[in-house]
Design a protein around this motif. Sequence first.
Motif, PDB file in Angstrom:
ATOM      1  N   TYR A  45       6.518  30.643 -20.183  1.00  0.00           N
ATOM      2  CA  TYR A  45       6.271  31.933 -20.823  1.00  0.00           C
ATOM      3  C   TYR A  45       4.778  32.196 -20.808  1.00  0.00           C
ATOM      4  CZ  TYR A  45       6.199  35.683 -24.260  1.00  0.00           C
ATOM      5  OH  TYR A  45       6.005  36.888 -24.884  1.00  0.00           O
ATOM      6  N   GLY A  46       4.379  33.370 -20.303  1.00  0.00           N
ATOM      7  CA  GLY A  46       2.970  33.754 -20.317  1.00  0.00           C
ATOM      8  C   GLY A  46       2.071  32.751 -19.633  1.00  0.00           C
ATOM      9  N   TYR A  71       7.654  41.152 -11.440  1.00  0.00           N
ATOM     10  CA  TYR A  71       7.436  40.855 -12.852  1.00  0.00           C
ATOM     11  C   TYR A  71       8.729  40.359 -13.486  1.00  0.00           C
ATOM     12  CZ  TYR A  71       6.662  41.747 -17.820  1.00  0.00           C
ATOM     13  OH  TYR A  71       6.567  41.622 -19.180  1.00  0.00           O
ATOM     14  N   PRO A  84      10.329  40.012 -17.147  1.00  0.00           N
ATOM     15  CA  PRO A  84      10.146  40.316 -18.565  1.00  0.00           C
ATOM     16  C   PRO A  84      10.444  39.127 -19.475  1.00  0.00           C
ATOM     17  CG  PRO A  84      12.041  41.503 -17.685  1.00  0.00           C
ATOM     18  CD  PRO A  84      11.375  40.818 -16.532  1.00  0.00           C
ATOM     19  N   ARG A 144       7.333  36.914 -18.893  1.00  0.00           N
ATOM     20  CA  ARG A 144       6.077  37.651 -19.083  1.00  0.00           C
ATOM     21  C   ARG A 144       5.028  37.151 -18.090  1.00  0.00           C
ATOM     22  NH1 ARG A 144       5.499  40.452 -23.953  1.00  0.00           N
ATOM     23  NH2 ARG A 144       3.726  41.364 -22.877  1.00  0.00           N
ATOM     24  N   VAL A 150       0.982  38.740 -20.249  1.00  0.00           N
ATOM     25  CA  VAL A 150       1.223  39.094 -21.641  1.00  0.00           C
ATOM     26  C   VAL A 150       0.019  39.910 -22.114  1.00  0.00           C
ATOM     27  CG1 VAL A 150       1.562  38.217 -23.983  1.00  0.00           C
ATOM     28  CG2 VAL A 150       2.578  37.005 -22.051  1.00  0.00           C
TER      29      VAL A 150
END
Length: 126
Positions: A21-22, A56, A58, A61, A104
């Motif tokens: 994540y991120g 991308y 979601p 991120r 992010v």
Amino acid sequence: MATVLGSLTFTTGQANAVSCYGWTCDGRDPQGLCSGDARTVLSTTTPLGVRVELRYSPTCRAAWARVTNAWPGDFADVDSNGGTSYTATVASGHDVYTLMVDDVNPLKARACGGASLSDMRCTGWF
């Protein structure tokens, strides 16, 4: 049981849905990690016909660049407004994708690519 990853909390059974994540995705291969819900958010085509896409996820991120309709030697580059950049070159076939960058807020990414610097085109920032 709950697993916390960044600002997300997953219940048992969902923990494997996101592998990063991120910032934890930065520099990692998107295939198998974040490609499941990936979409092309911006694209452009170079004068020589190379399609440049900003991909991308979601859920993760994270973003990465992909070029299609390309030839060996053509390149894809993803840039983050945070200063991170990754480039991939087509070795064989007609497409290639880069490693991921964190996307992010406030970070944003853009994709660039082409057959040469004079053929290069970039998407907008997303």
